[in-house]
Scaffold this active site. Structure first.
Site, PDB file in Angstrom:
ATOM      1  N   ASP A   1     -15.146 -20.476  62.398  1.00 45.23           N
ATOM      2  CA  ASP A   1     -14.555 -21.455  63.284  1.00 45.23           C
ATOM      3  C   ASP A   1     -13.839 -22.471  62.382  1.00 45.23           C
ATOM      4  OD1 ASP A   1     -14.156 -23.121  65.599  1.00 45.23           O
ATOM      5  OD2 ASP A   1     -15.804 -24.363  64.862  1.00 45.23           O
ATOM      6  N   LEU A   2     -12.895 -23.212  62.947  1.00 49.15           N
ATOM      7  CA  LEU A   2     -12.143 -24.185  62.132  1.00 49.15           C
ATOM      8  C   LEU A   2     -12.709 -25.603  62.288  1.00 49.15           C
ATOM      9  CD1 LEU A   2      -9.585 -24.837  60.376  1.00 49.15           C
ATOM     10  CD2 LEU A   2      -8.363 -25.149  62.535  1.00 49.15           C
ATOM     11  N   ASP A   3     -12.587 -26.112  63.543  1.00 52.44           N
ATOM     12  CA  ASP A   3     -12.980 -27.504  63.805  1.00 52.44           C
ATOM     13  C   ASP A   3     -14.481 -27.693  63.601  1.00 52.44           C
ATOM     14  OD1 ASP A   3     -10.379 -28.154  64.611  1.00 52.44           O
ATOM     15  OD2 ASP A   3     -10.748 -27.583  66.685  1.00 52.44           O
TER      16      ASP A   3
ATOM     17  N   THR B   1     -12.191 -31.958  62.236  1.00 52.50           N
ATOM     18  CA  THR B   1     -11.306 -32.348  63.340  1.00 52.50           C
ATOM     19  C   THR B   1     -12.109 -32.618  64.609  1.00 52.50           C
ATOM     20  OG1 THR B   1     -10.952 -30.006  63.487  1.00 52.50           O
ATOM     21  CG2 THR B   1      -9.105 -31.312  62.693  1.00 52.50           C
TER      22      THR B   1
ATOM     23  N   ASN C   1      -3.802 -25.626  68.059  1.00 53.54           N
ATOM     24  CA  ASN C   1      -3.252 -26.355  66.906  1.00 53.54           C
ATOM     25  C   ASN C   1      -3.750 -25.797  65.572  1.00 53.54           C
ATOM     26  OD1 ASN C   1      -1.795 -28.484  68.361  1.00 53.54           O
ATOM     27  ND2 ASN C   1      -3.820 -29.133  69.049  1.00 53.54           N
TER      28      ASN C   1
ATOM     29  N   GLU D   1     -20.249 -21.284  62.829  1.00 49.30           N
ATOM     30  CA  GLU D   1     -19.908 -22.082  64.005  1.00 49.30           C
ATOM     31  C   GLU D   1     -20.653 -23.402  64.071  1.00 49.30           C
ATOM     32  OE1 GLU D   1     -18.413 -22.822  66.669  1.00 49.30           O
ATOM     33  OE2 GLU D   1     -17.069 -21.141  66.962  1.00 49.30           O
ATOM     34  N   ASP D   2     -19.966 -24.480  64.455  1.00 48.49           N
ATOM     35  CA  ASP D   2     -20.656 -25.766  64.652  1.00 48.49           C
ATOM     36  C   ASP D   2     -20.924 -26.040  66.124  1.00 48.49           C
ATOM     37  OD1 ASP D   2     -17.905 -26.212  65.295  1.00 48.49           O
ATOM     38  OD2 ASP D   2     -18.298 -28.366  65.190  1.00 48.49           O
TER      39      ASP D   2
ATOM     40  N   ARG E   1      -8.866 -26.597  75.543  1.00 46.31           N
ATOM     41  CA  ARG E   1      -8.360 -27.902  75.991  1.00 46.31           C
ATOM     42  C   ARG E   1      -8.533 -28.067  77.500  1.00 46.31           C
ATOM     43  NH1 ARG E   1      -2.370 -28.680  74.213  1.00 46.31           N
ATOM     44  NH2 ARG E   1      -3.303 -27.752  72.350  1.00 46.31           N
TER      45      ARG E   1
ATOM     46  N   LYS F   1     -17.388 -29.090  72.260  1.00 52.07           N
ATOM     47  CA  LYS F   1     -17.057 -28.420  71.002  1.00 52.07           C
ATOM     48  C   LYS F   1     -16.833 -26.930  71.227  1.00 52.07           C
ATOM     49  CE  LYS F   1     -19.211 -31.599  67.733  1.00 52.07           C
ATOM     50  NZ  LYS F   1     -20.292 -31.791  66.762  1.00 52.07           N
ATOM     51  N   GLY F   2     -15.754 -26.419  70.686  1.00 53.57           N
ATOM     52  CA  GLY F   2     -15.470 -24.985  70.789  1.00 53.57           C
ATOM     53  C   GLY F   2     -14.831 -24.586  72.107  1.00 53.57           C
TER      54      GLY F   2
ATOM     55  N   SER G   1     -10.704 -19.574  66.115  1.00 53.87           N
ATOM     56  CA  SER G   1     -10.679 -20.941  66.650  1.00 53.87           C
ATOM     57  C   SER G   1     -10.114 -20.972  68.052  1.00 53.87           C
ATOM     58  CB  SER G   1      -9.825 -21.826  65.733  1.00 53.87           C
ATOM     59  OG  SER G   1      -9.602 -23.078  66.339  1.00 53.87           O
ATOM     60  N   ALA G   2     -10.697 -21.823  68.891  1.00 56.75           N
ATOM     61  CA  ALA G   2     -10.187 -22.006  70.262  1.00 56.75           C
ATOM     62  C   ALA G   2      -8.925 -22.855  70.265  1.00 56.75           C
ATOM     63  CB  ALA G   2     -11.257 -22.683  71.110  1.00 56.75           C
ATOM     64  N   SER G   3      -8.591 -23.446  69.120  1.00 61.41           N
ATOM     65  CA  SER G   3      -7.512 -24.434  69.089  1.00 61.41           C
ATOM     66  C   SER G   3      -6.120 -23.815  68.987  1.00 61.41           C
ATOM     67  CB  SER G   3      -7.730 -25.379  67.900  1.00 61.41           C
ATOM     68  OG  SER G   3      -6.625 -26.252  67.789  1.00 61.41           O
TER      69      SER G   3
ATOM     70  N   LYS H   1     -14.369 -19.665  74.243  1.00 54.47           N
ATOM     71  CA  LYS H   1     -15.785 -19.619  73.897  1.00 54.47           C
ATOM     72  C   LYS H   1     -16.538 -20.309  75.051  1.00 54.47           C
ATOM     73  CE  LYS H   1     -14.625 -20.186  68.993  1.00 54.47           C
ATOM     74  NZ  LYS H   1     -14.596 -21.094  67.842  1.00 54.47           N
TER      75      LYS H   1
HETATM   76  C1  BG6 Z   1     -11.834 -26.144  69.391  1.00 53.63           C
HETATM   77  C2  BG6 Z   1     -12.479 -27.503  69.425  1.00 53.63           C
HETATM   78  O1  BG6 Z   1     -11.787 -25.671  68.077  1.00 53.63           O
HETATM   79  O2  BG6 Z   1     -10.507 -26.189  69.904  1.00 53.63           O
HETATM   80  C3  BG6 Z   1     -12.427 -28.075  70.840  1.00 53.63           C
HETATM   81  O3  BG6 Z   1     -13.827 -27.403  69.003  1.00 53.63           O
HETATM   82  C4  BG6 Z   1     -10.986 -28.065  71.329  1.00 53.63           C
HETATM   83  O4  BG6 Z   1     -12.948 -29.379  70.816  1.00 53.63           O
HETATM   84  C5  BG6 Z   1     -10.416 -26.655  71.253  1.00 53.63           C
HETATM   85  O5  BG6 Z   1     -10.916 -28.527  72.686  1.00 53.63           O
HETATM   86  C6  BG6 Z   1      -8.965 -26.565  71.708  1.00 53.63           C
HETATM   87  O6  BG6 Z   1      -8.179 -27.262  70.796  1.00 53.63           O
HETATM   88  P1  BG6 Z   1      -6.648 -27.615  70.994  1.00 53.63           P
HETATM   89  O7  BG6 Z   1      -6.208 -28.066  69.620  1.00 53.63           O
HETATM   90  O8  BG6 Z   1      -5.947 -26.349  71.417  1.00 53.63           O
HETATM   91  O9  BG6 Z   1      -6.561 -28.669  72.035  1.00 53.63           O
HETATM   92 MG    MG Z   2     -15.966 -26.024  65.950  1.00 58.91          MG
END
Ligand code: BG6
Ligand code: MG
Length: 220
Positions: free
Chosen positions: A9-11, A17, A118, A169-170, A49, A45-46, A114-116, A145
């Site tokens: 996982d990233l964040d 982050t 970004n 994973e955190d 958005r 977390k995880g 990562s779910a992000s 997730k």
């Molecule tokens: C996860 C974070 O990695 O990404 C979550 O733990 C976050 O907190 C999710 O909501 C989505 O991220 P983003 O950057 O697409 O808004």
């Molecule tokens: Mg995380």
């Protein structure tokens, strides 16, 4: 099956982050007239958005039309991007560089899960764009997730079996995703929170690749 790949996982595992997500969501909640605590934030977390926003609105007792929700998610992301745009390689969490050099020496494959949406931007900011053999981010998965998709897709891209993977994973939701994928899960954080992880450490700084492999390769 001997372990062949580590999926990260990233964040909250590679970079902190998680705190920026929390601050941006808290700011949004405050503007909407309520507050969120750090304890409440654990369940975000995880989580993607849009799912995070829905959980927050429910917590504040608000039901809003989709259009307004879209605007709120965009605003939160703008604040978040302001915070992450200042990130540099100095923001990589302690122990990550050493751990990755051990991973390479051990001949393991790596993927980001990562779910992000970004994630690619953050990897670029911290100088880690070329580190992973596969990068699965929030733009590549349909299910958030605790669905295992982000990790099963990572394993598929690496062409390894799910039980040949270890997930770092955190997040409670991320540990559940790894478990549901049939992978060995290393919780990064507190054992009181990450109760379902196969093993837990406070950070990658406290772990060696050998310690993880020793546990993960034990007959389960
Ligand atoms: C996860 C974070 O990695 O990404 C979550 O733990 C976050 O907190 C999710 O909501 C989505 O991220 P983003 O950057 O697409 O808004
Ligand atoms: Mg995380």
């Amino acid at each position: 099956m001997p372990i062949k790949a580590f999926l990260f996982d990233l964040d909250g595992v590679i970079v902190d982050t998680a705190i920026h997500h929390y601050h941006a969501w808290k700011r949004l909640a405050n503007e909407l007239g309520f507050d969120i605590s750090e304890e409440f934030n654990e369940q975000l977390k995880g989580v993607s958005r849009v799912d995070s926003l829905n959980i927050i609105l429910e917590h504040g007792g608000l039901t809003l039309p989709d259009e307004e929700k879209r605007d709120l998610a965009i605003r939160k992301n703008e604040w978040y991007l302001e915070l992450v745009s200042r990130m540099t390689p100095d923001d990589i969490l302690p122990g990550v560089a050493t751990f990755f050099s051990e991973v390479r020496k051990a001949g393991l494959l790596t993927a980001l899960g990562s779910a992000s949406k970004n994630a690619p931007l953050i990897l670029e900011r911290i100088g880690m764009s070329d580190v992973f053999d596969a990068v699965i981010d929030g733009t590549k998965v349909e299910k958030s997730k605790p669905d295992p998709e982000v990790f099963t897709r990572g394993a598929d891209e690496l062409e390894v079996l799910y039980n040949e993977c270890v997930v770092f994973e955190d997040a409670v939701a991320g540990v559940e995703a790894g478990n549901r994928a049939g992978m060995f899960t290393v919780g990064i954080g507190s054992p009181d929170v990450l109760t379902l992880a196969s093993m837990v450490a406070p950070s990658l700084d406290e772990l060696t690749v050998d310690t993880v492999l020793e546990q993960a390769n034990k007959p389960q």
